[in-house]
Scaffold this motif. Sequence first.
Motif, PDB file in Angstrom:
ATOM      1  N   ASP A  59     -22.342  -9.797 -23.346  1.00 10.13           N
ATOM      2  CA  ASP A  59     -23.099  -9.048 -24.343  1.00 10.13           C
ATOM      3  C   ASP A  59     -22.223  -8.959 -25.591  1.00 10.13           C
ATOM      4  O   ASP A  59     -21.307  -8.138 -25.670  1.00 10.13           O
ATOM      5  N   GLU A 118     -14.706  -6.274 -29.786  1.00 10.86           N
ATOM      6  CA  GLU A 118     -15.113  -5.889 -28.440  1.00 10.86           C
ATOM      7  C   GLU A 118     -16.423  -6.557 -28.024  1.00 10.86           C
ATOM      8  O   GLU A 118     -17.319  -6.762 -28.839  1.00 10.86           O
ATOM      9  N   TYR A 119     -16.511  -6.871 -26.740  1.00 10.39           N
ATOM     10  CA  TYR A 119     -17.748  -7.359 -26.146  1.00 10.39           C
ATOM     11  C   TYR A 119     -17.732  -6.980 -24.679  1.00 10.39           C
ATOM     12  O   TYR A 119     -16.688  -6.582 -24.133  1.00 10.39           O
ATOM     13  N   GLU A 120     -18.877  -7.118 -24.016  1.00 12.75           N
ATOM     14  CA  GLU A 120     -18.974  -6.742 -22.613  1.00 12.75           C
ATOM     15  C   GLU A 120     -19.146  -7.975 -21.741  1.00 12.75           C
ATOM     16  O   GLU A 120     -19.933  -8.871 -22.059  1.00 12.75           O
ATOM     17  N   PRO A 128     -21.448  -8.432 -29.705  1.00 15.55           N
ATOM     18  CA  PRO A 128     -21.970  -7.611 -30.799  1.00 15.55           C
ATOM     19  C   PRO A 128     -22.490  -8.435 -31.967  1.00 15.55           C
ATOM     20  O   PRO A 128     -23.162  -7.919 -32.858  1.00 15.55           O
ATOM     21  N   VAL A 129     -22.167  -9.715 -31.974  1.00 12.95           N
ATOM     22  CA  VAL A 129     -22.573 -10.624 -33.045  1.00 12.95           C
ATOM     23  C   VAL A 129     -23.219 -11.844 -32.410  1.00 12.95           C
ATOM     24  O   VAL A 129     -22.759 -12.342 -31.380  1.00 12.95           O
ATOM     25  N   ASN A 164     -10.642  -5.854 -27.097  1.00 16.11           N
ATOM     26  CA  ASN A 164     -10.175  -4.641 -27.758  1.00 16.11           C
ATOM     27  C   ASN A 164      -8.650  -4.582 -27.850  1.00 16.11           C
ATOM     28  O   ASN A 164      -8.085  -3.520 -28.075  1.00 16.11           O
TER      29      ASN A 164
END
Length: 353
Positions: free
Chosen positions: A232, A132-134, A234-235, A172
């Motif tokens: 955005d 997941e990311y935004e 996560p990594v 996701n």
Amino acid sequence: MTLVVALALLVGLGAGSLLLPLPYLVAAPGITVNTVGETEEGPVIEIGGAESYEHEGSLSMVTVQYAGGPQHRLNFFGVVTAWLSPTEAVLPEELLFPAGRTPEEVSERQTVQMNDSQTSATAAAFNELGMEYEAVPVVNGTVEGMPAHGEVDEGDVILAVDGEAVPTVSGNGSEEAVGSTAVVDRVGDREPGDPVELTLDRDGDTVDVEIPTTEGEDGGAAVGVLISDRMDFPVDVDITIGDIGGPSAGMMFALGIMDRLSEDGLTGGVDVAGSGTITSDGRVGGISGIPQKMVSAQRAGAEYFFVAADSCSQVSQSAAYGELEVVRVETLTEAVDALDTIRDGEGELPRCE
């Protein structure tokens, strides 16, 4: 005496004309960079905040080297020599340097395209891995003369379209469009001329604006808003390749990121090269210079060359045609499936027809 002088002048003028600068470019095979390898500056792809892995094999991006241009024009001999070369191509100067743009502007644009391709490649890789990311849609500007000009400001965040919140979480497993893609789809999902309501976050304040639409270049509804996604992740993914510009390495960046984040390597030790743009949802786009890039890949020892389906028409023009196994791909998923086939040694690979 008159004839002798005239002949001498004619020969002199003819010889001089061969040295005059000509508005052409010469495209030649360029460098090859293994996206899962290292350069003098360190790893090409470095992962922070997650476990990363190193595997045998290579996933290489390839480049084209250009000679000529407005500041370094070639003469007749240089152009003819390239025209006779089986590995080079002669191109009109305006293909790389459009009228009205300075070389500095062209270079800046290529740098922006490279940065955008790295962001899109990261998003595409995360989507493929289910991470997941935004993706938040942000206004970069508006087109003068279009309905949104003067109504929407640079820096506005688009929160909703027609009162329906814009989804921003991707990777996701859902196939729902997010971020800027969702905004474009929703605005275009009406007849040109019908209004659209945008809910914006403007410097912390929520603003609703109703804008009439007009017919866009593709015939659908449009308002003239230029948007991009503020990602955005996560990594942390850091890609370092020096002064290379342009968007053509997107597919190979995405595969390289996946290889770094996957405990099991993608290639099974095989050397693969390729060229194609990438979108955040994993679509692979065509690019120019494929004949020269194939030669670069062959010289670097690649066994397979991945090419976007849109670029298949260029494959047979390469001096390396028949020396590489060329694999046609349209999406990142297809590229991963092709690597599975190569690694397992079973099944057929998609080819350019």
